[in-house]
Design a protein around this motif. Structure first.
Motif, mmCIF file in Angstrom:
data_model
loop_
_atom_site.group_PDB
_atom_site.id
_atom_site.type_symbol
_atom_site.label_atom_id
_atom_site.label_comp_id
_atom_site.label_asym_id
_atom_site.label_seq_id
_atom_site.Cartn_x
_atom_site.Cartn_y
_atom_site.Cartn_z
ATOM 1 N N GLY A 243 0.804 -1.211 0.000
ATOM 2 C CA GLY A 243 0.000 0.000 0.000
ATOM 3 C C GLY A 243 0.839 1.264 0.000
ATOM 4 O O GLY A 243 1.978 1.282 -0.479
ATOM 5 N N GLU A 244 0.264 2.321 0.574
ATOM 6 C CA GLU A 244 0.951 3.599 0.706
ATOM 7 C C GLU A 244 0.856 4.056 2.151
ATOM 8 O O GLU A 244 -0.102 3.733 2.856
ATOM 9 N N LYS A 245 1.857 4.836 2.594
ATOM 10 C CA LYS A 245 1.797 5.342 3.966
ATOM 11 C C LYS A 245 2.474 6.706 4.066
ATOM 12 O O LYS A 245 3.374 7.040 3.284
ATOM 13 N N SER A 246 2.016 7.459 5.046
ATOM 14 C CA SER A 246 2.649 8.742 5.345
ATOM 15 C C SER A 246 3.978 8.509 6.051
ATOM 16 O O SER A 246 4.196 7.470 6.678
ATOM 17 N N ASP A 247 4.852 9.509 5.973
ATOM 18 C CA ASP A 247 6.159 9.382 6.613
ATOM 19 C C ASP A 247 6.039 9.250 8.132
ATOM 20 O O ASP A 247 6.919 8.675 8.782
ATOM 21 N N SER A 248 4.971 9.775 8.704
ATOM 22 C CA SER A 248 4.806 9.761 10.162
ATOM 23 C C SER A 248 4.211 8.456 10.694
ATOM 24 O O SER A 248 4.024 8.294 11.899
ATOM 25 N N VAL A 249 3.916 7.539 9.822
ATOM 26 C CA VAL A 249 3.313 6.264 10.229
ATOM 27 C C VAL A 249 4.379 5.349 10.814
ATOM 28 O O VAL A 249 5.509 5.264 10.312
ATOM 29 N N GLY A 258 -2.318 -4.750 2.306
ATOM 30 C CA GLY A 258 -2.730 -5.102 0.962
ATOM 31 C C GLY A 258 -2.661 -3.957 -0.036
ATOM 32 O O GLY A 258 -2.450 -2.785 0.324
ATOM 33 N N LYS A 259 -2.879 -4.285 -1.300
ATOM 34 C CA LYS A 259 -2.828 -3.307 -2.398
ATOM 35 C C LYS A 259 -3.899 -2.246 -2.236
ATOM 36 O O LYS A 259 -5.032 -2.534 -1.853
ATOM 37 N N GLY A 260 -3.527 -1.015 -2.578
ATOM 38 C CA GLY A 260 -4.490 0.084 -2.573
ATOM 39 C C GLY A 260 -4.812 0.633 -1.207
ATOM 40 O O GLY A 260 -5.588 1.585 -1.082
ATOM 41 N N THR A 261 -4.245 0.084 -0.159
ATOM 42 C CA THR A 261 -4.509 0.563 1.205
ATOM 43 C C THR A 261 -3.614 1.748 1.536
ATOM 44 O O THR A 261 -2.418 1.757 1.218
ATOM 45 N N LYS A 262 -4.199 2.752 2.180
ATOM 46 C CA LYS A 262 -3.470 3.953 2.573
ATOM 47 C C LYS A 262 -3.480 4.082 4.090
ATOM 48 O O LYS A 262 -4.541 3.996 4.715
ATOM 49 N N ILE A 263 -2.287 4.286 4.662
ATOM 50 C CA ILE A 263 -2.172 4.493 6.104
ATOM 51 C C ILE A 263 -1.648 5.913 6.308
ATOM 52 O O ILE A 263 -0.541 6.261 5.867
ATOM 53 N N GLY A 265 -1.679 9.963 8.515
ATOM 54 C CA GLY A 265 -1.579 10.632 9.808
ATOM 55 C C GLY A 265 -0.495 10.032 10.676
ATOM 56 O O GLY A 265 0.521 9.529 10.191
ATOM 57 N N ASN A 266 -0.718 10.070 11.977
ATOM 58 C CA ASN A 266 0.245 9.537 12.942
ATOM 59 C C ASN A 266 -0.131 8.119 13.367
ATOM 60 O O ASN A 266 -0.054 7.771 14.543
ATOM 61 N N SER A 267 -0.522 7.355 12.416
ATOM 62 C CA SER A 267 -0.984 5.998 12.712
ATOM 63 C C SER A 267 0.152 5.114 13.220
ATOM 64 O O SER A 267 1.294 5.221 12.774
ATOM 65 N N GLN A 268 -0.206 4.217 14.151
ATOM 66 C CA GLN A 268 0.727 3.238 14.685
ATOM 67 C C GLN A 268 0.129 1.843 14.479
ATOM 68 O O GLN A 268 -0.961 1.553 14.963
ATOM 69 N N ILE A 269 0.864 1.004 13.764
ATOM 70 C CA ILE A 269 0.421 -0.363 13.510
ATOM 71 C C ILE A 269 1.416 -1.291 14.202
ATOM 72 O O ILE A 269 2.605 -1.304 13.864
ATOM 73 N N THR A 270 0.926 -2.052 15.170
ATOM 74 C CA THR A 270 1.781 -2.932 15.964
ATOM 75 C C THR A 270 1.377 -4.381 15.714
ATOM 76 O O THR A 270 0.301 -4.822 16.103
ATOM 77 N N GLY A 271 2.251 -5.120 15.041
ATOM 78 C CA GLY A 271 1.922 -6.475 14.650
ATOM 79 C C GLY A 271 1.853 -7.458 15.811
ATOM 80 O O GLY A 271 2.284 -7.144 16.927
ATOM 81 N N PRO A 272 1.248 -8.632 15.547
ATOM 82 C CA PRO A 272 0.845 -9.045 14.199
ATOM 83 C C PRO A 272 -0.479 -8.413 13.781
ATOM 84 O O PRO A 272 -1.454 -8.431 14.526
ATOM 85 N N LEU A 281 -6.715 3.908 6.627
ATOM 86 C CA LEU A 281 -6.491 3.984 8.063
ATOM 87 C C LEU A 281 -5.843 5.329 8.344
ATOM 88 O O LEU A 281 -4.732 5.617 7.861
ATOM 89 N N ASP A 282 -6.517 6.164 9.114
ATOM 90 C CA ASP A 282 -6.064 7.541 9.321
ATOM 91 C C ASP A 282 -6.034 7.854 10.807
ATOM 92 O O ASP A 282 -7.065 7.805 11.482
ATOM 93 N N ASN A 283 -4.827 8.128 11.304
ATOM 94 C CA ASN A 283 -4.642 8.508 12.701
ATOM 95 C C ASN A 283 -5.189 7.436 13.644
ATOM 96 O O ASN A 283 -6.018 7.703 14.517
ATOM 97 N N VAL A 284 -4.712 6.218 13.468
ATOM 98 C CA VAL A 284 -5.221 5.085 14.242
ATOM 99 C C VAL A 284 -4.083 4.388 14.982
ATOM 100 O O VAL A 284 -2.906 4.518 14.632
ATOM 101 N N CYS A 285 -4.448 3.635 16.006
ATOM 102 C CA CYS A 285 -3.558 2.685 16.661
ATOM 103 C C CYS A 285 -4.192 1.303 16.470
ATOM 104 O O CYS A 285 -5.273 1.036 17.014
ATOM 105 N N ILE A 286 -3.547 0.458 15.706
ATOM 106 C CA ILE A 286 -4.082 -0.862 15.391
ATOM 107 C C ILE A 286 -3.103 -1.924 15.844
ATOM 108 O O ILE A 286 -1.912 -1.873 15.518
ATOM 109 N N GLY A 287 -3.571 -2.902 16.604
ATOM 110 C CA GLY A 287 -2.763 -4.025 17.024
ATOM 111 C C GLY A 287 -2.291 -3.893 18.450
ATOM 112 O O GLY A 287 -2.472 -2.860 19.092
#
Length: 353
Positions: A243-249, A258-263, A265-272, A281-287
């Motif tokens: 996908g695509e993401k902002s530098d602050s992610v 996945g393809k076409g997904t944009k993340i 704002g100040n989003s934080q994705i913590t796996g898994p 996904l905009d300005n979210v904390c996921i995981g």
């Protein structure tokens, strides 16, 4: 060797998730749980599979799996008009099986071990059946095998006082001999032809071989089971980003985008974590431990240990925990509450406050 996949039932313990479709189509790591069963069967060398359908949403099963071509198998559909038990469902496939040995999979079983060696051993043996066992913490929820000196001595259905904690998983290698036994079965107290009863009769006539699964196995009968299975599957994935993401992610741990997904704002994705295609996904904390289905939009939200299916819209300061949110659902809160909530939402649910 042919295969039988049981895909019926009402999934009462998972309502409202199962009001509009069978539980076996509920996604784990963005893929229907029954698809993992088909993959396991295919890995074992099974390419002709009869899928038993019945109950709510049988048409959805046909729509998803079709003739099996896109899964590299050939699929036949067999209808079970009433939930009369596993043995009854197996017996409906007598003409499909013919004289071959076969593999039965309950469609809500998740296993991460390749069973090719088990299948090959059974094909080259004189055994009338071979079953897979797994040690569990709550044996009274399952069919249980009692054993002595390396042999199964008794198989019983959900005993109140289990003699062992070895659960009979929903994975059975069988021969056509089982059909004659099913013909003489009597319904249990719940008016079903029990597979444990059939196996017990078979056991009285011949040894039943077994293997103990030491890898992950889960009967996904409750929301907690599904969420735990989601984590187990995701922890064995390899990260990718299409996908695509902002530098602050911030992305940490195992993250699959996945393809076409944009993340944004100040989003934080913590796996898994897995996020499907064409999501925002905009300005979210996921995981950790989250699955987000295709075409979902999540903003200003904090989600952990949860499954969000496709085409959902979520915009809430409430912290979403241990939840399963079905497709086409919408959650939007206008207040600034920082409470934690658990959601179990059926398809198309709207919560707007």
């Amino acid at each position: 060797m042919k295969g039988i996949l049981l895909h019926g039932g009402h999934g009462t313990r998972l309502r409202p998730l199962t009001h509009t479709g069978p539980k076996q189509l509920l996604p784990i790591a963005n893929k229907p749980m029954s698809e993992y069963c088909i993959e396991s069967m295919k890995d074992a060398g099974v390419t002709e599979i009869a899928i038993i359908i019945g109950g709510i949403g049988s048409n959805k099963v046909r729509e998803y799996y079709g003739d099996g071509e896109k899964f590299d198998v050939k699929i036949t559909y067999v209808k079970q008009d009433e939930p009369l038990g596993i043995s009854h469902a197996i017996n409906l496939c007598r003409s499909f099986i013919g004289d071959e040995k076969f593999l039965v999979f309950l469609g809500d079983n998740i296993i991460q071990k390749n069973i090719y060696n088990f299948a090959n051993e059974f094909l080259n043996s004189n055994d009338d059946a071979s079953i897979l066992l797994c040690e569990v913490d709550n044996p009274s929820r399952f069919g249980i095998a009692d054993m002595h000196e390396g042999k199964i001595t008794k198989i019983m259905e959900k005993p109140k006082d289990p003699p062992t904690n070895f659960a009979v998983t929903g994975i059975y290698f069988l021969t056509p001999k089982i059909f004659d036994i099913i013909d003489n079965l009597k319904p249990s107290w719940r008016n079903e032809l029990e597979i444990t009863d059939a196996l017990q009769i078979l056991l009285s006539e011949n040894n039943i071989s077994y293997h103990i699964i030491t890898d992950y196995w889960k009967d996904t009968g409750t929301p907690e089971d599904i969420i735990n299975a989601n984590r187990a599957i995701l922890e064995n994935k390899t990260s990718y980003f299409y996908g695509e993401k902002s530098d602050s992610v911030s992305l940490t741990g195992i993250v699959l985008i996945g393809k076409g997904t944009k993340i944004l704002g100040n989003s934080q994705i913590t796996g898994p974590v897995i996020v499907g295609e064409n999501c925002i996904l905009d300005n979210v904390c996921i995981g950790p431990n989250c699955s987000i289905g295709n075409n979902s939009q999540i903003t200003n939200s904090n989600i952990q240990n949860s499954i969000v299916m496709s085409d959902c819209i979520i915009n809430t300061p409430i912290k979403i925990r241990n939840s399963i949110i079905s497709s086409n659902s919408e959650i939007e809160f206008k207040n600034d509450s920082q409470d934690e909530k658990i959601f179990l939402l059926g398809e198309g649910t709207k919560i707007l406050l």
